[in-house]
Design an enzyme around this catalytic site. Structure first.
Site, short mmCIF file in Angstrom:
data_model
loop_
_atom_site.label_atom_id
_atom_site.label_comp_id
_atom_site.label_asym_id
_atom_site.label_seq_id
_atom_site.Cartn_x
_atom_site.Cartn_y
_atom_site.Cartn_z
N SER A 96 -8.29 -3.93 10.22
CA SER A 96 -8.62 -5.05 11.22
C SER A 96 -8.45 -6.27 11.07
O SER A 96 -8.45 -7.32 12.03
CB SER A 96 -10.08 -4.68 11.65
N THR A 97 -7.85 -6.82 9.95
CA THR A 97 -7.50 -8.42 9.54
C THR A 97 -6.23 -8.75 10.07
O THR A 97 -5.99 -10.02 9.91
CB THR A 97 -7.68 -8.62 8.12
N ASN B 142 -3.85 2.80 14.76
CA ASN B 142 -4.33 2.42 16.23
C ASN B 142 -4.68 3.83 16.76
O ASN B 142 -4.48 4.85 16.17
CB ASN B 142 -3.28 1.73 17.01
N VAL C 188 0.53 -2.50 8.53
CA VAL C 188 0.11 -1.40 7.78
C VAL C 188 0.58 -0.15 8.47
O VAL C 188 1.08 0.84 7.72
CB VAL C 188 -1.29 -1.45 7.17
N ASP C 189 0.10 0.34 9.68
CA ASP C 189 0.39 1.42 10.34
C ASP C 189 1.94 1.70 10.43
O ASP C 189 2.31 2.87 10.01
CB ASP C 189 -0.15 1.31 11.64
N ILE D 127 0.66 -1.15 0.10
CA ILE D 127 0.03 0.01 0.12
C ILE D 127 0.96 1.24 -0.09
O ILE D 127 0.39 2.37 -0.50
CB ILE D 127 -0.90 0.04 1.19
N TYR E 256 -5.67 -7.07 14.76
CA TYR E 256 -6.84 -7.16 15.45
C TYR E 256 -7.70 -8.31 15.12
O TYR E 256 -8.95 -8.36 15.62
CB TYR E 256 -7.61 -5.98 14.99
#
Length: 170
Positions: free
Chosen positions: A121-122, A23, A32-33, A10, A125
């Protein structure tokens, strides 16, 4: 609106806005974050710190979205959204749907015409990919938006194929 699912990174997407599965702290993390913060550089972290100091002193609420600069990413903006942690005893699908709806609302406010989403969220989380894909695709399709391209950018082939299967149903 054109909607597509691709496997990829991404942080390499040439779109107007990249959505970050953030978060609540907005200060970076894993998955990703962490990738967005590392690749985008310090400008993103500084923008997030300003948001925490002003508008979100207690953190960004689950299901909300807010934009910052994209720093060194090829996009113009990062739209940060906080997905819910999966629970088998509590239905949190409305919170996950809100992540997509609110991200598109923010994209519209910026004038963004192309947006790249991860599978919110996958990861850590633990939201099941099948359920998350159903929610993501349904909410993007249902949201009235001027965005012309939504690209789901999925980390692995399995997740991409699940999203592609959901997209192909209609």
């Amino acid at each position: 609106m054109r909607i597509e699912a691709v496997q990829g990174d991404i942080t390499e997407q040439h779109v107007d806005a990249v959505v970050n599965a953030a978060n609540t702290s907005l200060l970076g993390g894993g998955g990703v974050d962490g990738a967005i913060h590392r690749r985008g550089g310090g400008e993103i972290l500084e923008a997030c710190r300003r948001l925490r100091a002003t508008d979100y002193p207690d953190g960004l609420p689950v299901g909300s979205a807010v934009a910052t600069t994209a720093g060194e990413l090829p996009a113009q903006w990062v739209i940060h959204t906080v997905g819910p942690t999966y629970s088998s005893s509590e239905d949190r699908s409305a919170s996950l749907a809100s992540c997509y709806r609110e991200s598109l609302r923010v994209a519209d406010s910026l004038g963004a015409r192309s947006v790249a989403f991860p599978a919110v969220s996958t990861g850590v989380y633990r939201y099941p990919v099948e359920a998350a894909a159903e929610i993501a695709v349904a909410e993007v399709r249902a949201t009235d938006s001027a965005v012309e391209l939504v690209r789901f950018v999925l980390f692995d082939e399995r997740t991409r194929s699940v999203f592609a299967e959901v997209l192909d149903r209609d």
